[in-house]
Scaffold this motif. Structure first.
Motif, PDB file in Angstrom:
ATOM      1  N   ASN A 192      29.556  13.007   9.433  1.00 14.30           N
ATOM      2  CA  ASN A 192      28.741  13.838  10.200  1.00 14.30           C
ATOM      3  C   ASN A 192      29.253  13.951  11.343  1.00 14.30           C
ATOM      4  OD1 ASN A 192      26.311  15.373  10.535  1.00 14.30           O
ATOM      5  ND2 ASN A 192      25.343  13.774  11.696  1.00 14.30           N
ATOM      6  N   ALA A 193      29.883  12.731  12.022  1.00 14.72           N
ATOM      7  CA  ALA A 193      30.624  12.979  13.334  1.00 14.72           C
ATOM      8  C   ALA A 193      31.570  13.844  13.108  1.00 14.72           C
ATOM      9  CB  ALA A 193      30.845  11.416  13.894  1.00 14.72           C
ATOM     10  N   HIS A 194      32.514  13.656  11.968  1.00 11.86           N
ATOM     11  CA  HIS A 194      33.579  14.344  11.921  1.00 11.86           C
ATOM     12  C   HIS A 194      33.292  15.894  12.050  1.00 11.86           C
ATOM     13  CE1 HIS A 194      37.624  15.267  10.343  1.00 11.86           C
ATOM     14  NE2 HIS A 194      37.178  16.125   9.539  1.00 11.86           N
ATOM     15  N   GLU A 195      32.499  16.330  11.572  1.00 11.11           N
ATOM     16  CA  GLU A 195      32.049  17.749  11.220  1.00 11.11           C
ATOM     17  C   GLU A 195      31.609  18.314  12.524  1.00 11.11           C
ATOM     18  OE1 GLU A 195      28.902  18.213   8.236  1.00 11.11           O
ATOM     19  OE2 GLU A 195      30.035  17.348   6.904  1.00 11.11           O
ATOM     20  N   TRP A 196      30.774  17.561  13.228  1.00  6.42           N
ATOM     21  CA  TRP A 196      30.338  17.885  14.684  1.00  6.42           C
ATOM     22  C   TRP A 196      31.610  18.083  15.740  1.00  6.42           C
ATOM     23  CZ3 TRP A 196      26.424  20.752  15.614  1.00  6.42           C
ATOM     24  CH2 TRP A 196      25.277  20.596  15.118  1.00  6.42           C
ATOM     25  N   ALA A 197      32.594  17.278  15.382  1.00  8.08           N
ATOM     26  CA  ALA A 197      33.738  17.131  16.219  1.00  8.08           C
ATOM     27  C   ALA A 197      34.554  18.542  15.828  1.00  8.08           C
ATOM     28  CB  ALA A 197      34.623  15.885  16.119  1.00  8.08           C
ATOM     29  N   GLY A 198      34.387  18.872  14.681  1.00  6.50           N
ATOM     30  CA  GLY A 198      35.199  20.109  14.311  1.00  6.50           C
ATOM     31  C   GLY A 198      34.326  21.450  14.823  1.00  6.50           C
ATOM     32  N   TYR A 199      33.140  21.225  14.688  1.00 11.06           N
ATOM     33  CA  TYR A 199      32.381  22.452  15.471  1.00 11.06           C
ATOM     34  C   TYR A 199      32.701  22.508  16.936  1.00 11.06           C
ATOM     35  CZ  TYR A 199      29.294  22.338  11.078  1.00 11.06           C
ATOM     36  OH  TYR A 199      29.136  22.530   9.899  1.00 11.06           O
ATOM     37  N   ALA A 200      32.728  21.450  17.706  1.00  7.03           N
ATOM     38  CA  ALA A 200      32.977  21.452  19.143  1.00  7.03           C
ATOM     39  C   ALA A 200      34.552  22.106  19.422  1.00  7.03           C
ATOM     40  CB  ALA A 200      33.024  20.004  19.671  1.00  7.03           C
ATOM     41  N   ILE A 201      35.424  21.669  18.380  1.00  5.52           N
ATOM     42  CA  ILE A 201      36.841  21.997  18.433  1.00  5.52           C
ATOM     43  C   ILE A 201      36.904  23.615  18.267  1.00  5.52           C
ATOM     44  CG2 ILE A 201      38.912  22.195  17.220  1.00  5.52           C
ATOM     45  CD1 ILE A 201      38.601  18.953  16.744  1.00  5.52           C
ATOM     46  N   ALA A 202      36.078  24.018  17.124  1.00  6.64           N
ATOM     47  CA  ALA A 202      36.145  25.509  16.800  1.00  6.64           C
ATOM     48  C   ALA A 202      35.466  26.119  18.085  1.00  6.64           C
ATOM     49  CB  ALA A 202      35.297  25.732  15.764  1.00  6.64           C
ATOM     50  N   ALA A 203      34.482  25.841  18.740  1.00 11.25           N
ATOM     51  CA  ALA A 203      33.733  26.512  19.970  1.00 11.25           C
ATOM     52  C   ALA A 203      34.935  26.404  21.193  1.00 11.25           C
ATOM     53  CB  ALA A 203      32.451  25.642  20.456  1.00 11.25           C
ATOM     54  N   LEU A 204      35.471  25.146  21.447  1.00 15.24           N
ATOM     55  CA  LEU A 204      36.567  25.245  22.324  1.00 15.24           C
ATOM     56  C   LEU A 204      37.559  26.160  22.035  1.00 15.24           C
ATOM     57  CD1 LEU A 204      37.287  21.497  23.047  1.00 15.24           C
ATOM     58  CD2 LEU A 204      36.604  22.972  24.709  1.00 15.24           C
ATOM     59  N   VAL A 205      38.081  26.441  20.949  1.00 13.64           N
ATOM     60  CA  VAL A 205      39.235  27.358  20.657  1.00 13.64           C
ATOM     61  C   VAL A 205      38.812  28.837  20.853  1.00 13.64           C
ATOM     62  CG1 VAL A 205      40.706  28.146  18.862  1.00 13.64           C
ATOM     63  CG2 VAL A 205      40.523  25.551  19.070  1.00 13.64           C
ATOM     64  N   ALA A 206      37.644  29.000  20.315  1.00 19.06           N
ATOM     65  CA  ALA A 206      36.969  30.349  20.503  1.00 19.06           C
ATOM     66  C   ALA A 206      36.850  30.647  22.063  1.00 19.06           C
ATOM     67  CB  ALA A 206      35.639  30.467  20.064  1.00 19.06           C
ATOM     68  N   VAL A 207      36.176  29.781  23.032  1.00 15.14           N
ATOM     69  CA  VAL A 207      36.277  30.107  24.323  1.00 15.14           C
ATOM     70  C   VAL A 207      37.485  30.316  24.850  1.00 15.14           C
ATOM     71  CG1 VAL A 207      35.333  29.293  26.358  1.00 15.14           C
ATOM     72  CG2 VAL A 207      34.026  28.884  24.384  1.00 15.14           C
ATOM     73  N   ARG A 208      38.595  29.288  24.269  1.00 18.89           N
ATOM     74  CA  ARG A 208      39.778  29.454  24.906  1.00 18.89           C
ATOM     75  C   ARG A 208      40.523  30.883  24.632  1.00 18.89           C
ATOM     76  NH1 ARG A 208      43.719  30.759  27.512  1.00 18.89           N
ATOM     77  NH2 ARG A 208      45.625  29.380  27.828  1.00 18.89           N
ATOM     78  N   VAL A 209      40.346  31.256  23.512  1.00 17.26           N
ATOM     79  CA  VAL A 209      40.828  32.770  23.293  1.00 17.26           C
ATOM     80  C   VAL A 209      40.281  33.635  24.021  1.00 17.26           C
ATOM     81  CG1 VAL A 209      40.876  34.457  21.175  1.00 17.26           C
ATOM     82  CG2 VAL A 209      41.531  32.102  20.662  1.00 17.26           C
ATOM     83  N   LEU A 210      39.141  33.662  24.392  1.00 18.43           N
ATOM     84  CA  LEU A 210      38.591  34.570  25.373  1.00 18.43           C
ATOM     85  C   LEU A 210      39.042  34.435  26.572  1.00 18.43           C
ATOM     86  CD1 LEU A 210      36.266  36.660  25.981  1.00 18.43           C
ATOM     87  CD2 LEU A 210      34.475  34.777  26.302  1.00 18.43           C
ATOM     88  N   TRP A 211      39.386  33.176  27.084  1.00 22.36           N
ATOM     89  CA  TRP A 211      39.846  32.832  28.327  1.00 22.36           C
ATOM     90  C   TRP A 211      41.362  33.320  28.549  1.00 22.36           C
ATOM     91  CZ3 TRP A 211      37.163  32.156  32.339  1.00 22.36           C
ATOM     92  CH2 TRP A 211      37.581  31.797  33.432  1.00 22.36           C
ATOM     93  N   GLY A 212      42.002  33.277  27.380  1.00 27.98           N
ATOM     94  CA  GLY A 212      43.339  33.928  27.267  1.00 27.98           C
ATOM     95  C   GLY A 212      43.273  35.518  27.607  1.00 27.98           C
ATOM     96  N   ILE A 213      42.314  36.165  27.492  1.00 26.69           N
ATOM     97  CA  ILE A 213      42.191  37.479  27.513  1.00 26.69           C
ATOM     98  C   ILE A 213      41.582  37.893  29.100  1.00 26.69           C
ATOM     99  CG2 ILE A 213      41.026  39.529  27.073  1.00 26.69           C
ATOM    100  CD1 ILE A 213      41.190  38.417  24.160  1.00 26.69           C
TER     101      ILE A 213
END
Length: 191
Positions: free
Chosen positions: A53-74
């Protein structure tokens, strides 16, 4: 930023003020993203087989961070934008050759190898996130190829991380600046 150096003086006698000429390079989001990603990746790596469960939630947080970073890269500030650090393959190869010879040009933002590493890590972490999410879906539950793709993505990312750390160390030595510190403070030497 200034640093007065008065060591060894007495009374009104002072030495000239030393001015450290720095420039703000890494904005607060880029720094928070970087260190949050480091922490979450380490956490997810070590909880993968033990604490689902903790592993999955860390994965969701990582995915969200990367999505925001891609937007920030624009839309982010200059040195956060992809347009500031995406270079042609020939420029990256030339930079790497010059780095090995310890004669690479210094960049205020990401150098060509660092820019390529950012893109590589975003792609690799996106693959980890996608395959990890697929493993939670009924349609892919227990599919061996999805689990293997997830593990390959993780191991590939570890190789990239090692390359990133070595590149940061080499550039720090070559250009006589602490790049880890700059990712904490946001500041780099101007020249």
């Amino acid at each position: 930023m200034t640093n007065a150096n008065n060591a060894g003086t007495s009374g009104s006698e002072t030495q000239p003020e030393v001015v450290l000429d720095t420039v703000k390079v890494w904005d607060p989001f880029v720094r928070l993203f970087h260190w949050s990603l480091v922490g979450l990746f380490v956490f997810a790596y070590f909880t993968g087989d033990e604490w689902d469960n903790a592993h999955e939630w860390a994965g969701y947080a990582i995915a969200a961070l990367v999505a925001v970073r891609v937007l920030w890269g624009i839309v982010g500030p200059r040195h956060a934008r992809f347009s500031d650090f995406v270079y042609s393959p020939s420029t990256i190869i030339t930079f790497l050759r010059d780095s090995v010879a310890m004669r690479a040009k210094r960049y205020i933002g990401h150098n060509p190898a660092g820019g390529a590493m950012v893109i590589g890590l975003i792609i690799a972490i996106t693959a980890i996130s996608a395959t990890g999410y697929m493993m939670t879906m009924d349609s892919f539950w227990g599919e061996e190829w999805v689990e293997e793709a997830h593990e390959i993505s993780v191991n590939g990312t570890l190789v990239l991380i090692i390359g990133h750390i070595l590149g940061v160390a080499l550039a720090s030595i070559e250009h006589k600046e602490n790049l880890v510190k700059s990712m904490i403070t946001g500041l780099k030497r101007r020249n």
